[in-house]
Design a protein around this motif. Structure first.
Motif, PDB file in Angstrom:
ATOM      1  N   MET A   4       0.787  -1.324  -0.103  1.00  0.00           N
ATOM      2  CA  MET A   4      -0.067  -0.046   0.092  1.00  0.00           C
ATOM      3  C   MET A   4       1.033   1.227   0.124  1.00  0.00           C
ATOM      4  O   MET A   4       1.697   1.501   0.808  1.00  0.00           O
ATOM      5  N   ALA A   5       0.597   2.051  -0.893  1.00  0.00           N
ATOM      6  CA  ALA A   5       1.494   3.210  -1.025  1.00  0.00           C
ATOM      7  C   ALA A   5       0.989   4.389  -0.207  1.00  0.00           C
ATOM      8  O   ALA A   5       0.000   4.437   0.354  1.00  0.00           O
ATOM      9  N   GLU A  62      -3.671   5.171   1.393  1.00  0.00           N
ATOM     10  CA  GLU A  62      -5.162   5.539   0.765  1.00  0.00           C
ATOM     11  C   GLU A  62      -6.420   5.685   1.857  1.00  0.00           C
ATOM     12  O   GLU A  62      -7.107   6.602   1.782  1.00  0.00           O
ATOM     13  N   ALA A  63      -6.396   4.357   2.527  1.00  0.00           N
ATOM     14  CA  ALA A  63      -7.569   4.242   3.176  1.00  0.00           C
ATOM     15  C   ALA A  63      -7.514   5.322   4.381  1.00  0.00           C
ATOM     16  O   ALA A  63      -8.609   5.810   4.881  1.00  0.00           O
ATOM     17  N   THR A  87      -9.730  23.201  -0.769  1.00  0.00           N
ATOM     18  CA  THR A  87      -9.451  22.493  -1.702  1.00  0.00           C
ATOM     19  C   THR A  87      -8.377  21.166  -1.237  1.00  0.00           C
ATOM     20  O   THR A  87      -7.587  21.545  -0.057  1.00  0.00           O
ATOM     21  N   ALA A  88      -8.469  20.074  -1.539  1.00  0.00           N
ATOM     22  CA  ALA A  88      -7.788  18.892  -1.222  1.00  0.00           C
ATOM     23  C   ALA A  88      -7.194  18.040  -2.295  1.00  0.00           C
ATOM     24  O   ALA A  88      -8.255  17.490  -3.112  1.00  0.00           O
ATOM     25  N   ASP A  89      -6.068  17.904  -2.443  1.00  0.00           N
ATOM     26  CA  ASP A  89      -5.543  17.123  -3.535  1.00  0.00           C
ATOM     27  C   ASP A  89      -4.766  15.947  -2.704  1.00  0.00           C
ATOM     28  O   ASP A  89      -4.035  16.196  -1.942  1.00  0.00           O
ATOM     29  N   VAL A  90      -5.083  14.619  -3.701  1.00  0.00           N
ATOM     30  CA  VAL A  90      -4.471  13.198  -2.925  1.00  0.00           C
ATOM     31  C   VAL A  90      -3.362  12.963  -3.905  1.00  0.00           C
ATOM     32  O   VAL A  90      -3.464  12.811  -5.291  1.00  0.00           O
ATOM     33  N   PHE A  91      -1.970  12.801  -3.579  1.00  0.00           N
ATOM     34  CA  PHE A  91      -0.857  12.195  -4.214  1.00  0.00           C
ATOM     35  C   PHE A  91      -0.309  10.880  -4.103  1.00  0.00           C
ATOM     36  O   PHE A  91      -0.240  10.753  -2.722  1.00  0.00           O
ATOM     37  N   ASP A  92       0.116  10.406  -4.899  1.00  0.00           N
ATOM     38  CA  ASP A  92       1.016   9.124  -4.462  1.00  0.00           C
ATOM     39  C   ASP A  92       2.299   9.594  -4.183  1.00  0.00           C
ATOM     40  O   ASP A  92       2.779  10.748  -4.849  1.00  0.00           O
ATOM     41  N   VAL A  93       3.191   8.963  -3.396  1.00  0.00           N
ATOM     42  CA  VAL A  93       4.481   9.529  -3.037  1.00  0.00           C
ATOM     43  C   VAL A  93       5.645   8.641  -3.864  1.00  0.00           C
ATOM     44  O   VAL A  93       5.439   7.488  -4.051  1.00  0.00           O
TER      45      VAL A  93
END
Length: 105
Positions: A4-5, A62-63, A87-93
């Motif tokens: 899980m990232a 992510e969860a 605003t909220a943005d979600v990114f992978d690392v």
């Protein structure tokens, strides 16, 4: 099985309260944010000239990032009368890249 990232959540908003009131209020709230399940760290941000503030959060997966964005705490941010344009943005690392550049992951 794929690991899980970790996820970065970047929250940004405009504020209308004086910074002299905003900063102490955020400081008082910091322990509440520190207790968010799955939060690895949060960096608080502010641009006094543009009247923008927010934070950069690292979540273990992510969860837990999604749980934060679905929480009453986040909803409280969106509904606060002194805050707007949230605003909220979600990114992978990109872990390997971040390690090279000393990212605190």
């Amino acid at each position: 099985m794929r690991k899980m990232a970790k996820k970065i959540v970047q929250v940004c908003m405009d504020y209308s309260a004086p910074e002299s009131e905003l900063s102490p209020a955020f400081l008082e709230m910091a322990p509440t944010f520190a207790a968010i399940e799955g939060l690895v760290w949060k960096t608080w941000t502010i641009d006094q000239d543009k009247k923008k503030c927010g934070g950069v959060y690292l979540f273990k997966d992510e969860a837990t990032a999604k749980a934060f964005l679905d929480s009453d705490l986040y909803t409280g941010i969106e509904e606060h009368p002194a805050l707007s344009s949230v605003t909220a943005d979600v990114f992978d690392v990109l872990t390997d890249h971040s390690k090279i550049t000393r990212g605190p992951i």
